[in-house]
Scaffold this motif. Sequence first.
Motif, PDB file in Angstrom:
ATOM      1  N   LEU A  19       0.837  -1.190   0.000  1.00 45.43           N
ATOM      2  CA  LEU A  19       0.000   0.000   0.000  1.00 45.43           C
ATOM      3  C   LEU A  19       0.870   1.236   0.000  1.00 45.43           C
ATOM      4  O   LEU A  19       2.034   1.207   0.420  1.00 45.43           O
ATOM      5  N   TYR A  20       0.298   2.315  -0.513  1.00 46.99           N
ATOM      6  CA  TYR A  20       0.993   3.595  -0.605  1.00 46.99           C
ATOM      7  C   TYR A  20       0.141   4.625   0.127  1.00 46.99           C
ATOM      8  O   TYR A  20      -1.065   4.703  -0.079  1.00 46.99           O
ATOM      9  N   ALA A  21       0.796   5.364   1.015  1.00 47.15           N
ATOM     10  CA  ALA A  21       0.049   6.337   1.829  1.00 47.15           C
ATOM     11  C   ALA A  21       0.722   7.701   1.784  1.00 47.15           C
ATOM     12  O   ALA A  21       1.943   7.806   1.619  1.00 47.15           O
ATOM     13  N   GLU A  22      -0.091   8.735   1.929  1.00 41.66           N
ATOM     14  CA  GLU A  22       0.424  10.110   2.030  1.00 41.66           C
ATOM     15  C   GLU A  22      -0.276  10.811   3.188  1.00 41.66           C
ATOM     16  O   GLU A  22      -1.511  10.735   3.292  1.00 41.66           O
ATOM     17  N   ASP A  23       0.500  11.478   4.012  1.00 37.60           N
ATOM     18  CA  ASP A  23      -0.057  12.272   5.115  1.00 37.60           C
ATOM     19  C   ASP A  23      -1.024  11.483   5.985  1.00 37.60           C
ATOM     20  O   ASP A  23      -2.060  11.998   6.425  1.00 37.60           O
ATOM     21  N   GLY A  24      -0.705  10.196   6.214  1.00 33.98           N
ATOM     22  CA  GLY A  24      -1.510   9.409   7.137  1.00 33.98           C
ATOM     23  C   GLY A  24      -2.697   8.701   6.512  1.00 33.98           C
ATOM     24  O   GLY A  24      -3.378   7.936   7.191  1.00 33.98           O
ATOM     25  N   ASN A  47      -0.997  -4.778  -6.000  1.00 28.64           N
ATOM     26  CA  ASN A  47       0.273  -5.490  -6.081  1.00 28.64           C
ATOM     27  C   ASN A  47       1.402  -4.471  -5.958  1.00 28.64           C
ATOM     28  O   ASN A  47       1.293  -3.350  -6.468  1.00 28.64           O
ATOM     29  N   SER A  48       2.479  -4.887  -5.316  1.00 29.55           N
ATOM     30  CA  SER A  48       3.546  -3.928  -5.028  1.00 29.55           C
ATOM     31  C   SER A  48       4.069  -3.256  -6.298  1.00 29.55           C
ATOM     32  O   SER A  48       4.378  -2.066  -6.300  1.00 29.55           O
ATOM     33  N   GLU A  49       4.130  -4.022  -7.419  1.00 25.97           N
ATOM     34  CA  GLU A  49       4.690  -3.423  -8.640  1.00 25.97           C
ATOM     35  C   GLU A  49       3.790  -2.356  -9.245  1.00 25.97           C
ATOM     36  O   GLU A  49       4.228  -1.547 -10.045  1.00 25.97           O
ATOM     37  N   GLU A  50       2.515  -2.309  -8.825  1.00 26.64           N
ATOM     38  CA  GLU A  50       1.593  -1.276  -9.346  1.00 26.64           C
ATOM     39  C   GLU A  50       1.694   0.031  -8.550  1.00 26.64           C
ATOM     40  O   GLU A  50       1.102   1.035  -8.929  1.00 26.64           O
ATOM     41  N   LEU A  51       2.414  -0.007  -7.438  1.00 28.09           N
ATOM     42  CA  LEU A  51       2.464   1.166  -6.563  1.00 28.09           C
ATOM     43  C   LEU A  51       3.620   2.068  -6.954  1.00 28.09           C
ATOM     44  O   LEU A  51       4.533   1.634  -7.656  1.00 28.09           O
ATOM     45  N   PRO A  52       3.600   3.338  -6.530  1.00 27.98           N
ATOM     46  CA  PRO A  52       4.734   4.223  -6.814  1.00 27.98           C
ATOM     47  C   PRO A  52       6.041   3.570  -6.372  1.00 27.98           C
ATOM     48  O   PRO A  52       6.078   2.901  -5.331  1.00 27.98           O
TER      49      PRO A  52
END
Length: 441
Positions: free
Chosen positions: A13-18, A25-30
């Motif tokens: 998972l990718y998170a910003e500011d909480g 899938n990890s390869e689809e994330l930034p």
Amino acid sequence: MDDQRREIAGGGLYAEDGFIVAVGNSEELPSSADEVVDLTGQVVLPGLVNTHHHLYQTLTRAVPGAQDVGLFDWLRTLYPIWARMTAEHVRVSTQVGLAELALSGCTTAFDHLYLYPNDSRFDDEAEAGAEVGIRLVASRGSMSLGESDGGLPPDSVVEAEEAILADCARVVDAFHDPAPGAMTQVVIAPCSPFSVTLDLMREAARLARDKGVRLHTHLAETLDEEQFCLETHGMRPVGLMESVEWVGEDVWYAHGVFIAGDEIARMAETGTGVAHCPSSNMRLASGIAPLRRYLAEGVPVGLGVDGSASNDGSHMLAEARQALLLSRLAAAPSLEGGDLLGARTALELATRGGAAVLGRDDIGALEPGRCADFIAISLDRLEYAGALHDPVAAAVLCAPVGVDRSVVHGRTVVESGALVPLELEPLVARHNQLARTLLNG
Ligand SMILES: [Zn+2]
């Protein structure tokens, strides 16, 4: 725990500011971020939500006279001990209880503090709790019906009703954050039908609705209490609550063991929730709550470790497992029979269920828009050996462990199985000193 209940092998998972921005899938994330955490070989789950607890009771675990008795005698033994609590007792026990919860996977904890003896205040809990780093939904609890007025608690631990209501209003204004991602929220929570008056219940409900906060109380925990409701007020527990405006989507009860007949349907219709506390109900020999009926009829259900003097622990994963086991005991052919509660349902109670009971749509699942509250458990632990074909079920079915990592609102609270924000050793040492002086008087 999203709406599709996706389980993603090799996920991330990718998170910003909480807040979570992407799950997949990890390869689809930034590919880059300020902080990248590699959790290969671990199962990642939404942070667990506790919906009923008394953190101060960590000071009175395993008290000899309260070990082998039911609720009312347990309370009569402990009230005079609790009456000696000070602000420091509240602060230190809050941190001990929350630390224990955090290490067991809890990222949002509700607490019910309902007596404020000596110099203790709600503020002590809220301020000390914030240092632990998990979300705290703290209640301004209360007791107003002392022994001399027909209540169970001694007069020394009850407060005047006007003072209770004024302080409820004060702490909501001072501490309640209604915004998504809130780290501190306030609930108004008179203790139980046998320790407050109906007037206070009604006034508390009106105040909570005026302020936009939730309502919580103990209800239908034991047969003694059912008898008290019938003898004193001529009503069954849910009817009694209806008579004082204590039903609705902003209300949840702790325990709900002796809820019978059409009471469950009335809770479902009104959206009134329940905190199921299996360990405490077993510890005090209270009874078995109708969990499967609650779920079948659509009552919002969360889990509560309840305690820590009636459990005597604060372990969220253990409570999910206990809910599963107790429900299965009830399903024995010699008892009620019926379907067996699954591990994923138990986990759902501890995540989505708890979030619903607390009225939070920002926690309880890993999906974009919700808070970055998650836990990770290494699957190479001894306890999971041979269970890797189903890591999600293993988290509930295998013996409960502490989490290896916990992240709350994007901040690491547990790393390598250790609490990050606080040093435990001096905290536990001070807690033990305080517990000793409390018991010795
Ligand atoms: Zn309780």
